[in-house]
Design an enzyme around this catalytic site. Structure first.
Site: not given
Length: 406
Positions: A86, A134
């Site tokens: 990410k 998340d």
């Protein structure tokens, strides 16, 4: 109601596979960003002081055990000093957005390096980054904010572990936990971003009205595919397992392999938890759908109710098959990574990071499923460890090992 297009994967895990009726020839597939966008992302990211190519690990011992022709793992557990792929998307999108803001405000170019070194913190005192997560996306946004000298406000759904919340706070983020699922956290963040003029929303989930930054995130992810092709040196995988939450990374890799390899791109199998299967459900319906329920899964990075608006056309036209599986499969993937076969290297993978390998294990236990997707003894499979031990306590509980163990 049962659907005879779904094949139950026999074995130790609750898993199902579905061949994609929407896949088209390579020349007709859609991509979620252009080659020029990918090249810009690669040029900028590779110029950062902390950029380094992540390892592509060959796992011949595991391949032999699974009766495959080859198995590689792209290990993203230490990307840009963080524990997840990410970082490529979130940090790149944040830097792109903030530098554009500053250049307009100040009237001169702003280098990525100066921005990440915090040299513009005074000019950014009235701005902050905001997103929901998340875990891994939010951590990367918080990391980017800290380096640029900005605040970060991160919303998390109820299912995020206490360990991941603590990690966000240690990175300097202000954390807001809501009593709801990821998509409800996203709605809350969107409301704040609309009313606060200092807020910069950095999300990897696209809607019909919010696409530029998610596309930048996906262009950032394409760096992985460039590295993989160079690391393989001419040898190519026949299959790639792509974990999907909202589908951003999966669509990014499909797009990148299409740009780089065309018709030689590997067959893609998208992997999801059975409790959060928005991509699988959308493929069955032939159009994006929203799945219901609490989306509870240990694969927290894949806990999404809806597929990304810009990811879906790429997924729909380029994916070979979709697989959904239970959490125990992910645990088995973590354990195989942590307990290497033969001379294979040890790989530290979190619950989401092990999803691709877990899917391979599940499929290889069932001859019918193997034949359906072509995972025979000549298949060469690429998996992506998309996160390391982002929750060390959970890693130790599930594998019986400490992440840093030799």
């Amino acid at each position: 109601m049962s659907d005879n297009r779904i094949v139950k994967v026999k074995g130790r895990f609750d898993a199902e596979v579905f061949l994609n009726p929407g896949k088209v020839d390579a020349g007709k597939r859609q991509t979620c960003y252009g080659q020029a966008q990918a090249e810009e992302a690669r040029a900028r990211i590779s110029s950062w002081a902390d950029y380094a190519v992540t390892p592509l690990r060959a796992l011949p011992g595991a391949a032999a055990e699974l009766d495959l022709g080859g198995l590689w793992c792209k290990d993203e557990s230490r990307r840009l000093g963080l524990a997840s792929f990410k970082a490529l998307g979130a940090v790149y999108a944040a830097v792109s957005e903030v530098s554009a803001l500053l250049e307009k405000r100040l009237g001169h170019p702003v280098s990525d390096r100066d921005l990440l070194d915090g040299k513009y913190r005074e000019a950014l005192v009235d701005n902050f980054l905001i997103c929901c997560t998340d875990g891994n996306h939010g951590f990367s946004v918080a990391h980017a904010a800290r380096r640029m000298g900005m605040r970060a406000i991160i919303y998390i759904p109820s299912g995020v572990s206490a360990g991941r919340e603590q990690a966000l706070r240690r990175e300097g983020a202000e954390v807001v936990r809501i009593d709801g699922i990821y998509d409800e956290a996203y709605a809350a963040v969107e409301r704040v971003a609309h009313v606060d003029p200092g807020a910069l929303l950095i999300s990897d989930s696209a809607t019909p009205y919010y696409q530029d930054i998610p596309v930048r995130c996906m262009a950032g992810y394409s760096v992985m595919a460039h590295e993989i092709v160079e690391q393989l040196g001419g040898e190519l995988p026949t299959h790639v397992m792509l974990p999907a939450g909202c589908g951003g990374m999966a669509a990014a890799m499909l797009s990148a392999f299409h740009h780089l390899l065309g018709a030689r791109a590997p067959q893609a199998i998208i992997v999801e938890p059975v409790t959060a299967d928005c991509v699988f459900a959308s493929a069955l319906a032939g159009a994006p759908v929203v799945v219901e329920g609490d989306l509870e899964t240990i694969m927290g990075g894949l806990s999404c109710a809806a597929v990304s608006h810009v990811a879906w056309p790429t997924i729909d036209t380029g994916t070979t098959a979709f697989l959904r599986m239970n959490d125990q499969a992910a645990v088995e993937g973590m354990r195989l990574f942590a307990n290497p076969r033969g001379r294979d290297p040890r790989v530290v993978a979190g619950e989401t990071g092990a999803a691709g390998l877990a899917a391979v294990i599940a499929i290889c236990a069932d001859p019918e499923a193997r034949a359906l997707v072509g995972l025979d003894d000549k298949a060469k499979v690429l998996v992506i460890n998309c996160e390391g031990a982002t929750d060390p306590a959970a890693f130790q509980q599930l594998t019986g090992q400490r992440p840093e163990a030799a």
